[in-house]
Design an enzyme around this catalytic site. Sequence first.
Site, PDB file in Angstrom:
ATOM      1  N   ARG A  49       0.760  -1.150   0.002  1.00 23.56           N
ATOM      2  CA  ARG A  49       0.081   0.042   0.086  1.00 23.56           C
ATOM      3  C   ARG A  49       0.988   1.353  -0.154  1.00 23.56           C
ATOM      4  O   ARG A  49       1.788   1.521   1.064  1.00 23.56           O
ATOM      5  CB  ARG A  49      -0.794   0.093   1.340  1.00 23.56           C
ATOM      6  CG  ARG A  49      -1.676   1.295   1.407  1.00 23.56           C
ATOM      7  CD  ARG A  49      -3.031   1.350   2.394  1.00 23.56           C
ATOM      8  NE  ARG A  49      -3.900   0.411   2.003  1.00 23.56           N
ATOM      9  CZ  ARG A  49      -5.113   0.534   2.248  1.00 23.56           C
ATOM     10  NH1 ARG A  49      -5.339   1.233   3.382  1.00 23.56           N
ATOM     11  NH2 ARG A  49      -5.979  -0.115   1.758  1.00 23.56           N
ATOM     12  N   HIS A  51      -7.235   0.625  -6.693  1.00 26.85           N
ATOM     13  CA  HIS A  51      -7.406  -0.024  -5.552  1.00 26.85           C
ATOM     14  C   HIS A  51      -7.861  -1.345  -6.000  1.00 26.85           C
ATOM     15  O   HIS A  51      -9.006  -1.551  -5.870  1.00 26.85           O
ATOM     16  CB  HIS A  51      -8.293   0.566  -4.644  1.00 26.85           C
ATOM     17  CG  HIS A  51      -8.289   0.032  -3.248  1.00 26.85           C
ATOM     18  ND1 HIS A  51      -7.480  -0.893  -2.704  1.00 26.85           N
ATOM     19  CD2 HIS A  51      -9.136   0.434  -1.796  1.00 26.85           C
ATOM     20  CE1 HIS A  51      -7.860  -1.376  -1.383  1.00 26.85           C
ATOM     21  NE2 HIS A  51      -8.627  -0.504  -1.056  1.00 26.85           N
ATOM     22  N   GLN A  87     -10.039  -3.892  -3.875  1.00 24.48           N
ATOM     23  CA  GLN A  87     -11.250  -3.433  -3.571  1.00 24.48           C
ATOM     24  C   GLN A  87     -12.333  -3.518  -4.497  1.00 24.48           C
ATOM     25  O   GLN A  87     -13.473  -4.259  -4.305  1.00 24.48           O
ATOM     26  CB  GLN A  87     -11.149  -1.873  -3.201  1.00 24.48           C
ATOM     27  CG  GLN A  87     -12.656  -1.370  -2.755  1.00 24.48           C
ATOM     28  CD  GLN A  87     -13.254  -1.654  -1.663  1.00 24.48           C
ATOM     29  OE1 GLN A  87     -12.354  -1.896  -0.579  1.00 24.48           O
ATOM     30  NE2 GLN A  87     -14.437  -2.125  -1.259  1.00 24.48           N
ATOM     31  N   ASP A 108     -17.006   7.284  -1.971  1.00 27.27           N
ATOM     32  CA  ASP A 108     -15.757   6.961  -1.334  1.00 27.27           C
ATOM     33  C   ASP A 108     -15.770   8.533  -0.652  1.00 27.27           C
ATOM     34  O   ASP A 108     -16.041   9.539  -0.733  1.00 27.27           O
ATOM     35  CB  ASP A 108     -14.675   6.483  -1.998  1.00 27.27           C
ATOM     36  CG  ASP A 108     -13.391   6.449  -1.524  1.00 27.27           C
ATOM     37  OD1 ASP A 108     -13.537   6.184  -0.242  1.00 27.27           O
ATOM     38  OD2 ASP A 108     -12.465   6.367  -2.025  1.00 27.27           O
ATOM     39  N   CYS A 153     -16.314   1.539   0.180  1.00 28.30           N
ATOM     40  CA  CYS A 153     -15.179   0.779   0.270  1.00 28.30           C
ATOM     41  C   CYS A 153     -14.866   0.796   1.724  1.00 28.30           C
ATOM     42  O   CYS A 153     -14.210   0.005   2.314  1.00 28.30           O
ATOM     43  CB  CYS A 153     -14.020   1.205  -0.621  1.00 28.30           C
ATOM     44  SG  CYS A 153     -13.368   2.900  -0.344  1.00 28.30           S
ATOM     45  N   ARG A 178     -13.858  -8.739   0.730  1.00 22.92           N
ATOM     46  CA  ARG A 178     -12.463  -8.311   0.496  1.00 22.92           C
ATOM     47  C   ARG A 178     -11.516  -9.717   0.786  1.00 22.92           C
ATOM     48  O   ARG A 178     -10.659 -10.085   0.064  1.00 22.92           O
ATOM     49  CB  ARG A 178     -11.808  -7.564   1.398  1.00 22.92           C
ATOM     50  CG  ARG A 178     -12.493  -6.168   1.147  1.00 22.92           C
ATOM     51  CD  ARG A 178     -12.038  -5.459  -0.011  1.00 22.92           C
ATOM     52  NE  ARG A 178     -10.514  -5.346  -0.356  1.00 22.92           N
ATOM     53  CZ  ARG A 178      -9.684  -4.515   0.285  1.00 22.92           C
ATOM     54  NH1 ARG A 178     -10.475  -3.274   0.831  1.00 22.92           N
ATOM     55  NH2 ARG A 178      -8.541  -4.503   0.039  1.00 22.92           N
TER      56      ARG A 178
HETATM   57  N1   CP Z   1     -11.383  -0.115   1.872  1.00 19.06           N
HETATM   58  C1   CP Z   1     -10.133  -0.471   2.530  1.00 19.06           C
HETATM   59  O1   CP Z   1      -8.976  -0.508   1.639  1.00 19.06           O
HETATM   60  O2   CP Z   1      -9.726  -0.301   3.860  1.00 19.06           O
HETATM   61  P1   CP Z   1      -8.724  -0.089   4.446  1.00 19.06           P
HETATM   62  O3   CP Z   1      -8.089   1.322   4.029  1.00 19.06           O
HETATM   63  O4   CP Z   1      -9.033  -0.288   6.108  1.00 19.06           O
HETATM   64  O5   CP Z   1      -7.705  -1.228   4.216  1.00 19.06           O
HETATM   65  N1  NVA Z   2      -9.715   6.577  -1.659  1.00 20.08           N
HETATM   66  C1  NVA Z   2      -9.457   6.217  -0.489  1.00 20.08           C
HETATM   67  C2  NVA Z   2      -9.630   4.791  -0.038  1.00 20.08           C
HETATM   68  C3  NVA Z   2      -9.408   4.038   1.264  1.00 20.08           C
HETATM   69  C4  NVA Z   2      -9.443   2.726   1.352  1.00 20.08           C
HETATM   70  C5  NVA Z   2      -7.866   6.706  -0.005  1.00 20.08           C
HETATM   71  O1  NVA Z   2      -7.045   6.288  -0.956  1.00 20.08           O
HETATM   72  O2  NVA Z   2      -7.753   6.955   1.152  1.00 20.08           O
END
Ligand code: CP
Ligand code: NVA
Length: 314
Positions: free
Chosen positions: A111, A138, A141, A233, A273, A301
């Site tokens: 990440r 993502h 997701q 989101d 999400c 997930r």
């Molecule tokens: N939706 C999602 O990716 O959640 P987290 O940021 O908690 O991993």
């Molecule tokens: N768009 C959000 C998604 C989190 C799961 C971010 O990148 O923070």
Amino acid sequence: MAVPIMHKAARKMAQSHLRSDLDMTTGELTEILDLADAVKSNPKRYATALAGRYLALLFEKPSLRTRMTFELAIKQLGGDSVFAEGRLGEREPIEDVARNLDRWTHAIAARTFSQQTIEDLARWSAVPVINALSDMYHPCQALADFQTLREKFGELRGVKLAYCGDGNNVAHSLLLNASRLGVDFSIATPAAYQPHAKIVSQSCEFAKESGAKIVLTQDPLEAVQAAHAVYTDVWISMGQEAESERRKATMIPYQVDERIMTAARKDAIFMHCLPAKRGQEVAPEVIESRASAVFDQAENRLHAQKALLLMLLQ
Ligand code: CP
Ligand code: NVA
């Protein structure tokens, strides 16, 4: 006594990495969704499929769902995981990080702030690199989201997904997959927060092939007309905190509230999400309503990522 049948659960993906959604072909995407359903309905069958395999989790940003579901997924497939948090490339070059991890583990889920970090890890790693969220995509997701949509509506073709708010990483992955799976996709964003032009043009090309209808608008009520699902989101993604006030002010008309949900189909579901900011992108009564599918998405997930790990590692 019954002899256990050795079962190969999944075919290997042509690309060894999942840097973005585009590393899955449309056929592989469908195979992952099918396998995710199979894993969900019979998890025991896959309990040793990845015995002895280790997954490295490298996270530059916080996570609840992605971290937990990857850790549980690999464990429930017979393997295990190790986790490290911190900014990549600061203490040592990314190419060294990749070439350490690939000596100890069988895959890396990362990440990152920048998509370039995912690309760099993949360039140097001898084991699969999975995008666990970057500024651009993502994909994990999106797998869970299309699994959820198919569960709710029986099939994907002919389903209309509407998205309101920020044209961000989650929106990009939804666009790239909806357009390939034949899911109609309407996205309403303010002019300043539209999805990336390259992703829109790629998606429009895919849609010509699949027959999906892709619509970009600034009007949330137009986007959600006849939608089976309304998705939103956060307005401020991780890393965008300095822009909070401007983003909040611009995106107020895009809050998914009861008025927006009423403009969609009667049986429309609400998707997010998570994590969600109640009172910003979603009204509390919508996320807590019977239409809300957010915890089904979160559950999926786990199943979708098990399927992905099987496709990459078996
Ligand atoms: N939706 C999602 O990716 O959640 P987290 O940021 O908690 O991993
Ligand atoms: N768009 C959000 C998604 C989190 C799961 C971010 O990148 O923070």
